[in-house]
Motif scaffolding. Sequence first.
Motif, PDB file in Angstrom:
ATOM      1  N   ASP A 410      38.364  68.221 -71.357  1.00 14.75           N
ATOM      2  CA  ASP A 410      37.123  66.477 -71.236  1.00 14.75           C
ATOM      3  C   ASP A 410      37.202  65.994 -73.295  1.00 14.75           C
ATOM      4  OD1 ASP A 410      35.333  64.259 -69.654  1.00 14.75           O
ATOM      5  OD2 ASP A 410      34.525  65.226 -71.621  1.00 14.75           O
ATOM      6  N   HIS A 422      38.351  58.192 -62.965  1.00 18.80           N
ATOM      7  CA  HIS A 422      37.551  58.576 -61.970  1.00 18.80           C
ATOM      8  C   HIS A 422      36.580  58.271 -61.640  1.00 18.80           C
ATOM      9  CE1 HIS A 422      35.173  61.994 -61.004  1.00 18.80           C
ATOM     10  NE2 HIS A 422      34.398  61.988 -61.821  1.00 18.80           N
ATOM     11  N   ARG A 484      39.410  53.609 -73.850  1.00 20.34           N
ATOM     12  CA  ARG A 484      38.417  53.193 -73.043  1.00 20.34           C
ATOM     13  C   ARG A 484      37.728  52.040 -73.861  1.00 20.34           C
ATOM     14  NH1 ARG A 484      32.736  56.299 -70.389  1.00 20.34           N
ATOM     15  NH2 ARG A 484      32.941  54.820 -69.596  1.00 20.34           N
TER      16      ARG A 484
HETATM   17  C1  HEM Z   1      30.753  62.500 -56.380  1.00 22.61           C
HETATM   18  C2  HEM Z   1      30.030  61.175 -56.990  1.00 22.61           C
HETATM   19  C3  HEM Z   1      30.802  61.722 -58.229  1.00 22.61           C
HETATM   20  C4  HEM Z   1      30.441  60.493 -58.924  1.00 22.61           C
HETATM   21  C5  HEM Z   1      29.229  59.400 -58.222  1.00 22.61           C
HETATM   22  C6  HEM Z   1      30.818  60.852 -60.797  1.00 22.61           C
HETATM   23  C7  HEM Z   1      30.500  59.402 -61.415  1.00 22.61           C
HETATM   24  C8  HEM Z   1      30.833  59.663 -62.294  1.00 22.61           C
HETATM   25  C9  HEM Z   1      30.585  59.052 -63.492  1.00 22.61           C
HETATM   26  C10 HEM Z   1      30.108  57.134 -63.431  1.00 22.61           C
HETATM   27  C11 HEM Z   1      31.392  58.634 -64.677  1.00 22.61           C
HETATM   28  C12 HEM Z   1      30.928  58.107 -66.038  1.00 22.61           C
HETATM   29  C13 HEM Z   1      31.869  58.904 -67.148  1.00 22.61           C
HETATM   30  C14 HEM Z   1      31.659  57.291 -68.611  1.00 22.61           C
HETATM   31  O1  HEM Z   1      30.684  56.786 -68.353  1.00 22.61           O
HETATM   32  O2  HEM Z   1      31.607  57.904 -69.362  1.00 22.61           O
HETATM   33  C15 HEM Z   1      31.385  59.999 -64.279  1.00 22.61           C
HETATM   34  C16 HEM Z   1      31.758  61.356 -65.424  1.00 22.61           C
HETATM   35  C17 HEM Z   1      32.346  62.549 -64.964  1.00 22.61           C
HETATM   36  N1  HEM Z   1      32.257  63.217 -63.885  1.00 22.61           N
HETATM   37 FE1  HEM Z   1      31.730  62.392 -62.359  1.00 22.61          FE
HETATM   38  N2  HEM Z   1      30.773  61.314 -60.548  1.00 22.61           N
HETATM   39  C18 HEM Z   1      31.078  62.542 -58.944  1.00 22.61           C
HETATM   40  C19 HEM Z   1      31.649  63.473 -58.652  1.00 22.61           C
HETATM   41  C20 HEM Z   1      32.328  64.645 -59.399  1.00 22.61           C
HETATM   42  C21 HEM Z   1      32.652  66.044 -59.463  1.00 22.61           C
HETATM   43  C22 HEM Z   1      32.572  66.498 -58.298  1.00 22.61           C
HETATM   44  C23 HEM Z   1      32.814  65.850 -60.370  1.00 22.61           C
HETATM   45  C24 HEM Z   1      33.369  67.546 -61.351  1.00 22.61           C
HETATM   46  C25 HEM Z   1      33.981  68.559 -59.968  1.00 22.61           C
HETATM   47  C26 HEM Z   1      32.858  65.669 -61.737  1.00 22.61           C
HETATM   48  C27 HEM Z   1      33.072  65.225 -63.167  1.00 22.61           C
HETATM   49  C28 HEM Z   1      32.823  64.529 -63.834  1.00 22.61           C
HETATM   50  C29 HEM Z   1      32.602  64.646 -65.459  1.00 22.61           C
HETATM   51  C30 HEM Z   1      32.621  66.083 -66.442  1.00 22.61           C
HETATM   52  C31 HEM Z   1      32.326  63.156 -66.157  1.00 22.61           C
HETATM   53  C32 HEM Z   1      32.728  63.323 -68.000  1.00 22.61           C
HETATM   54  C33 HEM Z   1      33.939  62.619 -68.274  1.00 22.61           C
HETATM   55  C34 HEM Z   1      33.958  62.482 -70.031  1.00 22.61           C
HETATM   56  O3  HEM Z   1      32.831  61.556 -69.999  1.00 22.61           O
HETATM   57  O4  HEM Z   1      34.601  62.552 -70.673  1.00 22.61           O
HETATM   58  N3  HEM Z   1      32.707  64.250 -61.404  1.00 22.61           N
HETATM   59  N4  HEM Z   1      31.053  60.947 -62.919  1.00 22.61           N
END
Ligand code: HEM
Lengths: 592, 210
Positions: A410, A422, A484
């Motif tokens: 990350d 994602h 981004r």
């Molecule tokens: C199931 C519904 C899920 C939704 C709706 C969702 C939605 C999101 C959203 C909106 C972000 C925004 C990042 C940003 O604005 O910077 C995010 C980041 C992230 N998500 Fe998900 N996510 C989901 C599931 C998962 C799953 C299953 C994982 C891991 C197994 C995951 C891991 C992450 C991680 C690690 C980030 C941080 C990324 C970053 O900021 O660099 N998410 N997610």
Amino acid sequence: MTEAVHVEPVVHQAPQGFIRKYIFSLDHKVIGIQYYLLALFSVMVGMLLSVLMRFNLAWPGTEVPILETLFPVGAPGGIMTPEFYLSLMTMHGTIMVFFVLTTAPQSGFGNYFLPLQIGAPDMAFPTLNMLSFWITFVSLLVLLAAFVVTGGAPISGWTGYPPLSALGEIAGPGLGTGQTLWVASIALFCVASLLGALNFITTTIDLRTKGMSMMRLPLTVWAWFVTAILALLAFGVLLAAGVLLLLDRVVGTSFFIPAGLVVSDQMINHKGGSPLLWQHLFWFFGHPEVYIAILPGMGVTSQILSTFARKPIFGYRAMAYAIMAIGLVSFIVWGHHMFLSGMSPYSAMVFSLTTTAVAVPSAIKTFNWLGTLWGGRVRFTTAMLFAIGFVSLFVTGGVSGLFLNQPSVDIYLHDTYFVVAHFHMIMGVAAIFGIFAATYYWFPKMFARHLSERLGKIHFWITFVGVYSIFMPMHFLGVMGNPRRYAEFTAFEFLADVVPIHEFISIAAFVTIGAQLLFAVNFFWSIARGKIAEINPWSATTLEWTVPSPPPHDNFGGRAPVVHRGPYEYSVPGASRDFILQSEPEMKVVHQ
Amino acid sequence: MATIAPPPPLEYLSTRDPDLPTWSDGDGEGDSHGPQALPERRYLTGLLLGLAAVVMFFTALTSAYVVNQGISGQWEQVPLPRILWASTVILLLSSLAIEKARRAKKHFGRWWEIATLLGVLFLSAQLAAFRRLASAGIYMDTNPASSFFYLLTGAHAIHLLGGLTALLYIWIRSRREMMADHIAVKATAIYWHFMDGLWLWLFLLLLLWR
Ligand code: HEM
Ligand SMILES: [Cu+2]
């Protein structure tokens, strides 16, 4: 032989007069449609903003005279300033997350169908229900007002990180009045959502009809119920954060502003606050929020897959428990948005592990959906296509989540287009597919007419291919280091090669967004002219299909249905037809 | 040969049927639904859920307090006005009066009146505390500690004001009808005691976590 109980219904009049009936209505069905229309309007605004952004990303510096007419400050000479781009992005994100994804699946369809599916005459608190909608409405107006005030809309993103969002005008255009309106709008939205959540939970607990035990609830109701619990716990925290931010901006406190800031050569007269505090509060809300957006879609998908595969949902209990597990775990993963905030690697490790744990219930749901489809007599209606599309998007977005949840990966991918890919896949588009699936599925109940299946299928295929064309390439952009939240990439030599990719994405976006007109036409045309629908056109099993379309004011005509069985009894061996309504009494076997 | 009979007609209950355990309490009161009964206990469920949201709100404020107190560097402790001790006692007494009222069914009005007046007194005492600090030149934006002082006490006061409105409403109604066993009384009492506990929590926080 069971005698059907004959009951004199306690008939009473629906409110008369346009205002009580359609504007300040207490009827959960009218309120549900109001929410849906609000979301429909919002998604159009949000899409329009994304068209402008995608245009600028692919062809930066192109003159668009109409832009100058509309936004003389944001686009002097018809060319967008980078700040203007950021304000579009902020508003796009805020509108989409709050007023579309939080509004349509939960407050819209949940309001309409939760009482029907549990056999209740309305929500537990109809007046509060009306209040929630109107507060949401005001909140949307306040947000949109940011476009027209001096300085324009804020540029601090949908996450509104301070100090940028806390300092006021001095920090940049849109950070004066525009940002204040943004915070006020979010605070109002929190209040509305809290009232709504309270209503949903109380209704599910106290208003289930006879025989409707928790383990007989349709999975849609489970999803709305757990979503409401998440909302109740998460929005209170966001409200607190919003109040603090508002005080920083209006009263001059320093909850989020550290000492010694110098902005534009000016010393900032604040001291003693912590910008990281906002990140913690915001993401404590923010991660549950993404599940608030997606859980109702999961419920709808389960419902539709079962209906059109003509099979019971595979692993009903596992599905219900998985929803609860996802809800629970969603409160202990927020740190995965903050791996780069300087948090200790040990905390990062914990958040990484909890986040990975979400994969378990998510995988259970996915396999159960596939298990439901397996060997079914699948009817590929438009609703079914969108539900299958939902599963596809959920898997795609979930897999990229497994990359992002590793802090070491990350660190590189954070704030690149990989993250944009994602969250659009898993939250944005998946939830939108859930909304579409629900619309095609329940439209006959809501308006007594069918949406055109032919237009619907064209709509589905263009949208499905379209969203993959838009968001798949973004993964590669992210891996190549494409940042981004930038207005243009022409200034970077290392990104010279990706310009064609951005052009491709933009064209795909225009086509996909254009195709949504098909849906709009289909929607409004079918309300007036669509094929007349029967009471139970899909031969489905849940209670809403036992009442006329649209259901009368008090749903069951002053009576209460009695529930005898679970929600997904399709193709039961020995039954006379391939579905058994939840309220059908036990079958009798007659020996001849 | 065994065949299956066609499904019998669907079964319905009247919404007043005692056999409908989940949502008919037969009180005949329904919001927009005329004679249809929505169960009275939904008020208590709703109240408890509302309180859960309030807990989340104040938990967020508390953690903000603890975080900023720990890292701020510009934290200058606010001298807590003495009158806060008095307001604490007043609030506890008002809770006591509410319970008295609920038990003394006949003199419900008298005790409820006392509880309401004590509630007003509490808010006046809080206001006096604000005035005391302001006259010492300590305002909301003076330093992080003062911001939190006004924030926590102010947020509590606003929530309490809601409770006070309910107290007043019941007081007025109690002059015309028998209220002691009314659901609104029970709900208001729960809310008020909760505000009591919340105040104790905030007061201890301000007192001990400096
Ligand atoms: C199931 C519904 C899920 C939704 C709706 C969702 C939605 C999101 C959203 C909106 C972000 C925004 C990042 C940003 O604005 O910077 C995010 C980041 C992230 N998500 Fe998900 N996510 C989901 C599931 C998962 C799953 C299953 C994982 C891991 C197994 C995951 C891991 C992450 C991680 C690690 C980030 C941080 C990324 C970053 O900021 O660099 N998410 N997610
Ligand atoms: Cu998250």
